[in-house]
Design an enzyme around this catalytic site. Structure first.
Site, PDB file in Angstrom:
ATOM      1  N   LYS A  78     -29.014 130.265  17.966  1.00 47.41           N
ATOM      2  CA  LYS A  78     -28.306 129.056  17.537  1.00 47.41           C
ATOM      3  C   LYS A  78     -28.551 128.742  16.061  1.00 47.41           C
ATOM      4  O   LYS A  78     -27.816 127.945  15.468  1.00 47.41           O
ATOM      5  CB  LYS A  78     -28.700 127.863  18.406  1.00 47.41           C
ATOM      6  CG  LYS A  78     -30.116 127.353  18.205  1.00 47.41           C
ATOM      7  CD  LYS A  78     -30.345 126.095  19.033  1.00 47.41           C
ATOM      8  CE  LYS A  78     -31.746 125.528  18.791  1.00 47.41           C
ATOM      9  NZ  LYS A  78     -31.956 124.262  19.544  1.00 47.41           N
ATOM     10  N   ASP A  79     -29.584 129.370  15.445  1.00 48.06           N
ATOM     11  CA  ASP A  79     -29.871 129.128  14.037  1.00 48.06           C
ATOM     12  C   ASP A  79     -29.095 130.044  13.100  1.00 48.06           C
ATOM     13  O   ASP A  79     -29.134 129.859  11.887  1.00 48.06           O
ATOM     14  CB  ASP A  79     -31.367 129.329  13.759  1.00 48.06           C
ATOM     15  CG  ASP A  79     -32.235 128.277  14.435  1.00 48.06           C
ATOM     16  OD1 ASP A  79     -31.719 127.173  14.707  1.00 48.06           O
ATOM     17  OD2 ASP A  79     -33.421 128.560  14.690  1.00 48.06           O
ATOM     18  N   ARG A 126     -25.415 116.979  17.283  1.00 48.78           N
ATOM     19  CA  ARG A 126     -24.783 117.284  18.578  1.00 48.78           C
ATOM     20  C   ARG A 126     -25.376 116.408  19.681  1.00 48.78           C
ATOM     21  O   ARG A 126     -24.645 115.807  20.489  1.00 48.78           O
ATOM     22  CB  ARG A 126     -24.988 118.758  18.922  1.00 48.78           C
ATOM     23  CG  ARG A 126     -24.625 119.127  20.369  1.00 48.78           C
ATOM     24  CD  ARG A 126     -25.034 120.547  20.696  1.00 48.78           C
ATOM     25  NE  ARG A 126     -26.468 120.772  20.562  1.00 48.78           N
ATOM     26  CZ  ARG A 126     -27.357 120.490  21.506  1.00 48.78           C
ATOM     27  NH1 ARG A 126     -26.985 119.952  22.647  1.00 48.78           N
ATOM     28  NH2 ARG A 126     -28.643 120.734  21.311  1.00 48.78           N
ATOM     29  N   ARG A 127     -26.693 116.344  19.732  1.00 41.48           N
ATOM     30  CA  ARG A 127     -27.349 115.511  20.747  1.00 41.48           C
ATOM     31  C   ARG A 127     -27.085 114.040  20.479  1.00 41.48           C
ATOM     32  O   ARG A 127     -26.836 113.267  21.404  1.00 41.48           O
ATOM     33  CB  ARG A 127     -28.851 115.802  20.764  1.00 41.48           C
ATOM     34  CG  ARG A 127     -29.198 117.198  21.295  1.00 41.48           C
ATOM     35  CD  ARG A 127     -30.662 117.523  21.088  1.00 41.48           C
ATOM     36  NE  ARG A 127     -31.007 118.825  21.651  1.00 41.48           N
ATOM     37  CZ  ARG A 127     -31.905 119.642  21.136  1.00 41.48           C
ATOM     38  NH1 ARG A 127     -32.549 119.308  20.019  1.00 41.48           N
ATOM     39  NH2 ARG A 127     -32.180 120.803  21.715  1.00 41.48           N
ATOM     40  N   ARG A 144     -37.675 115.444  12.864  1.00 42.64           N
ATOM     41  CA  ARG A 144     -37.770 116.890  12.808  1.00 42.64           C
ATOM     42  C   ARG A 144     -39.249 117.270  12.947  1.00 42.64           C
ATOM     43  O   ARG A 144     -40.120 116.418  13.010  1.00 42.64           O
ATOM     44  CB  ARG A 144     -37.147 117.472  11.555  1.00 42.64           C
ATOM     45  CG  ARG A 144     -37.857 117.197  10.272  1.00 42.64           C
ATOM     46  CD  ARG A 144     -37.483 118.260   9.248  1.00 42.64           C
ATOM     47  NE  ARG A 144     -37.749 119.592   9.774  1.00 42.64           N
ATOM     48  CZ  ARG A 144     -37.648 120.703   9.042  1.00 42.64           C
ATOM     49  NH1 ARG A 144     -37.277 120.632   7.796  1.00 42.64           N
ATOM     50  NH2 ARG A 144     -37.922 121.882   9.575  1.00 42.64           N
ATOM     51  N   ARG A 150     -42.908 116.712  17.718  1.00 43.13           N
ATOM     52  CA  ARG A 150     -41.885 115.889  18.389  1.00 43.13           C
ATOM     53  C   ARG A 150     -42.421 115.235  19.658  1.00 43.13           C
ATOM     54  O   ARG A 150     -42.198 114.046  19.895  1.00 43.13           O
ATOM     55  CB  ARG A 150     -40.652 116.740  18.678  1.00 43.13           C
ATOM     56  CG  ARG A 150     -39.982 117.240  17.403  1.00 43.13           C
ATOM     57  CD  ARG A 150     -38.700 117.995  17.671  1.00 43.13           C
ATOM     58  NE  ARG A 150     -38.195 118.590  16.437  1.00 43.13           N
ATOM     59  CZ  ARG A 150     -36.921 118.702  16.121  1.00 43.13           C
ATOM     60  NH1 ARG A 150     -35.986 118.267  16.952  1.00 43.13           N
ATOM     61  NH2 ARG A 150     -36.544 119.254  14.990  1.00 43.13           N
ATOM     62  N   CYS A 237     -23.861 125.096  12.170  1.00 44.11           N
ATOM     63  CA  CYS A 237     -24.661 125.030  13.390  1.00 44.11           C
ATOM     64  C   CYS A 237     -25.311 123.675  13.608  1.00 44.11           C
ATOM     65  O   CYS A 237     -25.891 123.436  14.664  1.00 44.11           O
ATOM     66  CB  CYS A 237     -25.715 126.140  13.392  1.00 44.11           C
ATOM     67  SG  CYS A 237     -27.008 125.938  12.155  1.00 44.11           S
TER      68      CYS A 237
END
Length: 333
Positions: A78-79, A126-127, A144, A150, A237
């Site tokens: 995904k990166d 996206r989230r 981040r 996190r 992305c």
């Protein structure tokens, strides 16, 4: 037997993922040395959207490949930008981990149990867009950092919950810390989430041959469809786009089912569409679903961080090997 220098980021998750690939290459008879590489995304304290998003974790590793300092690189798929990198090839996309997102919340709460006004941390537009669209009354705070950082925000009380990729927690052996696995009906994952890309120089035929045994045709077909959708939407992305392709049994054999999400970060725009197409044509499926979404309103949204050309093919070979029998993607519990 081939001696391979395998480049990886230094984070715990990256080295765990790279170690998983290295172990399988060793089992195939190759000598593998891990080479740690620092990327822009690792040294910057800014949000990914502020430093460019697309490719910030991949650029330094790809440069090491092209310069011959390493032979193989392992990326979180995904990166990777959707546009191909000249001189490089994704020689293998191994079997995918569970692609869904998870919630890690205080007091063992689920998303629906969080009181209105609760603070949920994520660095993903996206989230953010999909959480806002659910209308649960939670506040989303940009964050981040690595997994420890996190989750530490939850245990310290700085936020009430964070959203993470299930695959990362599973690979780190920390899946027990998740309080809920989010249904893709609520939150679709990022294109390629849960999958790895094993990349090498296209002119190193010995390395391509050594690595290609790790390729999983079903995973490759699914991620090509998802990333083709992303590319055709001309989005990066870190754009508010979700996608999930799955191998399904159709009347005439195997097919691909692709779902897509596009929205605004404030939740006022939410566009979800799906399409089923031939297993052997994942790139076409992604483009066709993107066209439908553009016609239905996605064209009016700002989806770019660093734009990728919708005319470029997805940076994964879109020609999976044909399969004849139904197959369920591996789920890791």
């Amino acid at each position: 037997m081939t001696a391979l220098r395998l480049g990886t980021r230094r984070s715990a998750l990256a080295t765990t993922q790279s170690g998983w690939v290295a172990d399988r290459l060793r089992a195939a008879g190759h000598e593998v040395e891990l080479v740690e590489i620092t990327t822009e995304g690792d040294v910057s304290g800014e949000l990914l959207t502020a430093i460019g998003g697309t490719g910030v974790f991949a650029a330094a590793i790809r440069r090491a490949l092209l310069e011959g300092r390493i032979d193989v690189a392992v990326h979180s798929l995904k990166d990777l930008p959707t546009a191909p990198e000249p001189g490089l090839v994704v020689a293998a996309v191994p079997v995918r981990e569970d692609s869904r997102d998870v919630l890690v919340a205080r007091d063992g709460l689920t998303l629906g149990e969080l009181p209105a006004g609760s603070v949920v941390g994520t660095g993903s537009p996206r989230r953010t867009a999909q959480l806002a669209a659910l209308g649960l009354g939670v506040q989303v705070r940009p964050i981040r950092g690595n997994v420890d950082t996190r989750i530490g925000l939850v245990t310290s009380g700085a936020v009430d919950a964070v959203v993470l990729a299930r695959a990362g927690l599973a690979r780190l052996g920390r899946l027990h810390e998740a309080t809920e696995v989010l249904d893709p009906i609520q939150v679709l994952p990022a294109p390629g989430q849960g999958a790895l890309a094993v990349e090498c120089r296209s002119d190193r035929h010995d390395v391509v041959s050594a690595v290609s045994v790790l390729d999983d045709p079903d995973t490759r077909a699914c991620v090509v469809a998802e990333r083709s959708l992303l590319a055709a939407l001309e989005a990066g992305c870190t754009a508010p786009i979700g996608a999930l392709a799955e191998v399904v049994e159709g009347e005439d054999g195997l097919e691909l089912s692709l779902r897509g999400f596009v929205g605004s970060e404030d939740g006022t725009v939410e566009l979800r569409r799906s399409l089923v197409g031939p297993y052997a044509e994942p790139e076409s499926l992604g483009r066709r679903l993107a066209q439908t979404m553009l016609e239905d309103g996605a064209a009016g949204l700002d989806l770019n961080d660093h734009p990728t050309s919708g005319t470029e093919p997805a940076a994964v070979d879109p020609a999976p090997a044909p399969r004849q029998a139904p197959h369920q993607p591996e789920q890791v519990s």
